[in-house]
Scaffold this motif. Structure first.
Motif, PDB file in Angstrom:
ATOM      1  N   MET A   1       1.087  -1.663   0.364  1.00 44.85           N
ATOM      2  CA  MET A   1      -0.179  -0.138  -0.549  1.00 44.85           C
ATOM      3  C   MET A   1       0.845   1.071  -0.187  1.00 44.85           C
ATOM      4  O   MET A   1       0.635   2.427  -1.052  1.00 44.85           O
ATOM      5  CB  MET A   1      -0.757  -0.229   1.067  1.00 44.85           C
ATOM      6  N   SER A   2       2.023   1.538   0.631  1.00 42.13           N
ATOM      7  CA  SER A   2       3.148   2.303   0.758  1.00 42.13           C
ATOM      8  C   SER A   2       2.770   2.613  -0.665  1.00 42.13           C
ATOM      9  O   SER A   2       3.376   4.079  -1.031  1.00 42.13           O
ATOM     10  CB  SER A   2       3.925   2.235   1.892  1.00 42.13           C
ATOM     11  N   SER A   3       3.690   1.723  -1.598  1.00 45.15           N
ATOM     12  CA  SER A   3       4.210   1.746  -2.888  1.00 45.15           C
ATOM     13  C   SER A   3       2.576   2.651  -3.495  1.00 45.15           C
ATOM     14  O   SER A   3       3.576   3.231  -4.736  1.00 45.15           O
ATOM     15  CB  SER A   3       5.010   0.275  -3.499  1.00 45.15           C
ATOM     16  N   VAL A   4       1.427   2.010  -3.903  1.00 48.44           N
ATOM     17  CA  VAL A   4       0.511   3.400  -4.030  1.00 48.44           C
ATOM     18  C   VAL A   4       0.770   4.341  -3.665  1.00 48.44           C
ATOM     19  O   VAL A   4       0.422   4.817  -4.697  1.00 48.44           O
ATOM     20  CB  VAL A   4      -0.555   1.975  -3.832  1.00 48.44           C
ATOM     21  N   LEU A   5       0.737   4.498  -2.653  1.00 52.01           N
ATOM     22  CA  LEU A   5       0.721   5.493  -2.197  1.00 52.01           C
ATOM     23  C   LEU A   5       1.328   6.846  -2.324  1.00 52.01           C
ATOM     24  O   LEU A   5       1.102   7.820  -2.801  1.00 52.01           O
ATOM     25  CB  LEU A   5      -0.316   5.854  -0.083  1.00 52.01           C
ATOM     26  N   SER A   6       2.412   6.156  -2.815  1.00 57.21           N
ATOM     27  CA  SER A   6       3.666   7.347  -3.239  1.00 57.21           C
ATOM     28  C   SER A   6       3.721   7.896  -4.310  1.00 57.21           C
ATOM     29  O   SER A   6       4.961   7.951  -5.337  1.00 57.21           O
ATOM     30  CB  SER A   6       4.887   6.399  -2.572  1.00 57.21           C
ATOM     31  N   VAL A   7       2.445   7.142  -5.098  1.00 53.70           N
ATOM     32  CA  VAL A   7       2.966   7.609  -6.656  1.00 53.70           C
ATOM     33  C   VAL A   7       1.935   9.146  -6.387  1.00 53.70           C
ATOM     34  O   VAL A   7       1.162   9.581  -6.401  1.00 53.70           O
ATOM     35  CB  VAL A   7       1.608   7.195  -7.322  1.00 53.70           C
ATOM     36  N   PRO A   8       3.147   9.830  -7.101  1.00 52.21           N
ATOM     37  CA  PRO A   8       2.780  11.624  -7.022  1.00 52.21           C
ATOM     38  C   PRO A   8       1.004  12.320  -7.576  1.00 52.21           C
ATOM     39  O   PRO A   8       1.339  11.082  -8.933  1.00 52.21           O
ATOM     40  CB  PRO A   8       3.652  12.168  -8.287  1.00 52.21           C
ATOM     41  N   SER A   9       0.454  12.153  -7.046  1.00 52.70           N
ATOM     42  CA  SER A   9      -0.385  13.485  -7.384  1.00 52.70           C
ATOM     43  C   SER A   9       0.093  13.763  -8.719  1.00 52.70           C
ATOM     44  O   SER A   9       0.403  14.837  -8.815  1.00 52.70           O
ATOM     45  CB  SER A   9      -1.404  14.581  -6.550  1.00 52.70           C
ATOM     46  N   GLY A  10      -1.543  13.940  -9.427  1.00 54.15           N
ATOM     47  CA  GLY A  10      -1.317  14.655 -10.848  1.00 54.15           C
ATOM     48  C   GLY A  10      -0.671  13.928 -11.905  1.00 54.15           C
ATOM     49  O   GLY A  10      -0.871  13.756 -12.814  1.00 54.15           O
ATOM     50  N   HIS A  11      -0.062  12.899 -11.475  1.00 57.05           N
ATOM     51  CA  HIS A  11       0.572  12.263 -12.659  1.00 57.05           C
ATOM     52  C   HIS A  11      -0.336  10.891 -12.833  1.00 57.05           C
ATOM     53  O   HIS A  11      -0.464  10.092 -12.362  1.00 57.05           O
ATOM     54  CB  HIS A  11       1.833  11.739 -12.572  1.00 57.05           C
ATOM     55  N   LEU A  12      -0.458  10.130 -14.452  1.00 54.63           N
ATOM     56  CA  LEU A  12      -1.148   8.860 -14.854  1.00 54.63           C
ATOM     57  C   LEU A  12      -0.378   8.219 -14.131  1.00 54.63           C
ATOM     58  O   LEU A  12       1.139   7.621 -14.383  1.00 54.63           O
ATOM     59  CB  LEU A  12      -1.043   8.735 -16.083  1.00 54.63           C
ATOM     60  N   PRO A  13      -0.646   6.900 -13.520  1.00 54.33           N
ATOM     61  CA  PRO A  13       0.321   5.434 -13.092  1.00 54.33           C
ATOM     62  C   PRO A  13       1.077   5.094 -14.473  1.00 54.33           C
ATOM     63  O   PRO A  13       0.512   4.985 -15.315  1.00 54.33           O
ATOM     64  CB  PRO A  13      -0.774   4.396 -11.851  1.00 54.33           C
ATOM     65  N   LEU A  14       1.978   4.628 -13.581  1.00 57.16           N
ATOM     66  CA  LEU A  14       3.048   3.051 -14.662  1.00 57.16           C
ATOM     67  C   LEU A  14       1.896   2.165 -15.545  1.00 57.16           C
ATOM     68  O   LEU A  14       1.686   1.399 -14.486  1.00 57.16           O
ATOM     69  CB  LEU A  14       4.088   3.113 -14.436  1.00 57.16           C
ATOM     70  N   GLN A  15       1.350   1.870 -16.852  1.00 62.20           N
ATOM     71  CA  GLN A  15       1.088   0.953 -16.819  1.00 62.20           C
ATOM     72  C   GLN A  15       1.550  -0.454 -17.571  1.00 62.20           C
ATOM     73  O   GLN A  15       3.046   0.288 -17.409  1.00 62.20           O
ATOM     74  CB  GLN A  15      -0.585   1.180 -18.066  1.00 62.20           C
ATOM     75  N   ASP A  16       1.242  -1.621 -18.119  1.00 62.94           N
ATOM     76  CA  ASP A  16       2.009  -2.280 -18.066  1.00 62.94           C
ATOM     77  C   ASP A  16       2.551  -1.751 -19.078  1.00 62.94           C
ATOM     78  O   ASP A  16       3.918  -2.619 -19.415  1.00 62.94           O
ATOM     79  CB  ASP A  16       0.657  -4.087 -18.625  1.00 62.94           C
TER      80      ASP A  16
ATOM     81  N   THR B   1      -5.045   1.748  -9.452  1.00 62.53           N
ATOM     82  CA  THR B   1      -4.013   2.478  -8.381  1.00 62.53           C
ATOM     83  C   THR B   1      -4.967   2.512  -7.044  1.00 62.53           C
ATOM     84  O   THR B   1      -6.463   2.867  -7.438  1.00 62.53           O
ATOM     85  CB  THR B   1      -3.337   3.645  -7.721  1.00 62.53           C
ATOM     86  N   THR B   2      -4.839   1.913  -6.490  1.00 65.28           N
ATOM     87  CA  THR B   2      -5.316   2.057  -4.411  1.00 65.28           C
ATOM     88  C   THR B   2      -4.976   3.449  -4.458  1.00 65.28           C
ATOM     89  O   THR B   2      -4.652   4.141  -4.114  1.00 65.28           O
ATOM     90  CB  THR B   2      -5.735   0.685  -4.171  1.00 65.28           C
TER      91      THR B   2
ATOM     92  N   ARG C   1      -9.726  11.170  -7.500  1.00 70.18           N
ATOM     93  CA  ARG C   1      -9.011  12.099  -8.402  1.00 70.18           C
ATOM     94  C   ARG C   1      -7.816  11.477  -8.797  1.00 70.18           C
ATOM     95  O   ARG C   1      -7.072  11.698  -9.933  1.00 70.18           O
ATOM     96  CB  ARG C   1      -8.105  12.696  -7.108  1.00 70.18           C
ATOM     97  N   ARG C   2      -7.104  10.427  -8.588  1.00 64.99           N
ATOM     98  CA  ARG C   2      -6.127   9.938  -8.984  1.00 64.99           C
ATOM     99  C   ARG C   2      -5.993   8.691 -10.357  1.00 64.99           C
ATOM    100  O   ARG C   2      -5.259   8.618 -11.491  1.00 64.99           O
ATOM    101  CB  ARG C   2      -5.556   8.506  -7.763  1.00 64.99           C
ATOM    102  N   ASN C   3      -7.775   8.333  -9.944  1.00 67.98           N
ATOM    103  CA  ASN C   3      -7.799   7.303 -11.788  1.00 67.98           C
ATOM    104  C   ASN C   3      -8.664   7.886 -12.598  1.00 67.98           C
ATOM    105  O   ASN C   3      -9.192   7.352 -13.090  1.00 67.98           O
ATOM    106  CB  ASN C   3      -8.203   5.978 -10.971  1.00 67.98           C
ATOM    107  N   GLY C   4      -9.178   8.366 -12.017  1.00 72.17           N
ATOM    108  CA  GLY C   4     -10.659   9.122 -12.747  1.00 72.17           C
ATOM    109  C   GLY C   4      -9.792   9.884 -14.706  1.00 72.17           C
ATOM    110  O   GLY C   4     -10.917   9.191 -15.187  1.00 72.17           O
ATOM    111  N   VAL C   5      -9.194  10.171 -14.623  1.00 68.64           N
ATOM    112  CA  VAL C   5      -9.471  10.632 -16.477  1.00 68.64           C
ATOM    113  C   VAL C   5      -8.485   8.698 -16.884  1.00 68.64           C
ATOM    114  O   VAL C   5      -9.227   8.887 -18.171  1.00 68.64           O
ATOM    115  CB  VAL C   5      -7.217  11.223 -16.653  1.00 68.64           C
ATOM    116  N   LEU C   6      -8.112   8.061 -16.112  1.00 75.09           N
ATOM    117  CA  LEU C   6      -8.004   6.153 -16.663  1.00 75.09           C
ATOM    118  C   LEU C   6      -9.279   6.547 -16.487  1.00 75.09           C
ATOM    119  O   LEU C   6      -9.953   4.989 -17.188  1.00 75.09           O
ATOM    120  CB  LEU C   6      -7.444   6.211 -15.948  1.00 75.09           C
TER     121      LEU C   6
END
Length: 253
Positions: A1-16, A153-154, A163-168
């Protein structure tokens, strides 16, 4: 969970695909790009391809269609009992299974439908490529949906998750709807091809002169699902549909 929450806000997560690209595993990213390019090329090919326009009377098309005098002799004389239809728009004699398209202003051999997406008719010459395009497009969309799904991301709350996944999430919803639409289109075309019928014949058989006298389950062009599919995807020569229609217990081709 800590690694997921460390994703910077405003950036799309890394897809496969992005993860594989950054780690140097380029096989799947390259395949995905190639699949998209094939889809684009097929789109332009079927958009610009002649779908089978009838440009002169049937009697003048024998050489173009490869119909020799010997082949013509094989067509039973009972064809005369069915009145040859002349198009009221372009005034040309229509081969069997052809229809005039009001948008393209031409009669089209083995007319299926006019597709506004490709701005062209789907007929004898480009129908198989249209089905192939749908199949490739479905693969691209499903792969894209998987890529979008891998990027979610969770988060501890729904507000933060949106907020993190809305665009995706919005992109995935659009891709999912398109995937369902293409899947239904591909399935319906494969079903009709397996019956050796077209969309126009299936929807308007009660108004078509050579079909309206047939029963609801009777199709004079049906040669069995396997032969229909084989002829559609692997047969490259034009078919004299009058010969198939008037066959009398003999091999249709």
């Amino acid at each position: 969970m800590s690694s997921v929450l460390s994703v910077p806000s405003g950036h799309l997560p890394l897809q496969d695909l992005r993860k594989q690209e950054e780690t140097g595993e380029l096989i799947q990213p390259v395949l995905f790009v190639l699949l998209v390019l094939v889809s684009v090329l097929l789109y332009f090919a079927i958009s610009l391809m002649d779908p089978g326009f009838v440009l002169s009377d049937c009697s003048d098309l024998q050489f173009t269609l490869g119909v020799t005098e010997e082949t013509q002799d094989m067509i039973p004389p009972t064809t005369k009992s069915l009145r040859q239809r002349r198009c009221g728009h372009c005034l040309l004699q229509q081969p069997m299974r052809s229809k005039h398209c009001q948008t393209c202003h031409h009669c089209v051999r083995r007319y299926d439908h006019h597709c506004p997406w490709i701005e062209n008719c789907v007929g004898e010459r480009n129908h198989r490529w249209f089905v192939l395009y749908l199949a490739v497009q479905l693969l691209v969309l499903l792969w894209g949906l998987h890529v979008a799904w891998s990027g979610f991301t969770t988060a501890p709350t729904w507000q933060l998750w949106l907020r993190r996944n809305g665009v995706l999430l919005g992109a995935a919803a659009v891709v999912a709807v398109l995937s369902l639409t293409v899947l239904l289109l591909l399935g319906s075309h494969l079903y009709l091809v397996s019956l050796n019928t077209t969309t126009w014949e299936f929807m308007s058989r009660h108004r078509i002169s050579y079909l309206k006298h047939c029963g609801a389950d009777e199709n004079p062009f049906d040669r069995g699902a396997l032969r229909n599919l084989w002829g559609f995807f692997c047969g490259w020569g034009s078919v004299v549909w009058e010969q198939v229609y008037f066959r009398e217990g003999s091999d249709p081709i």
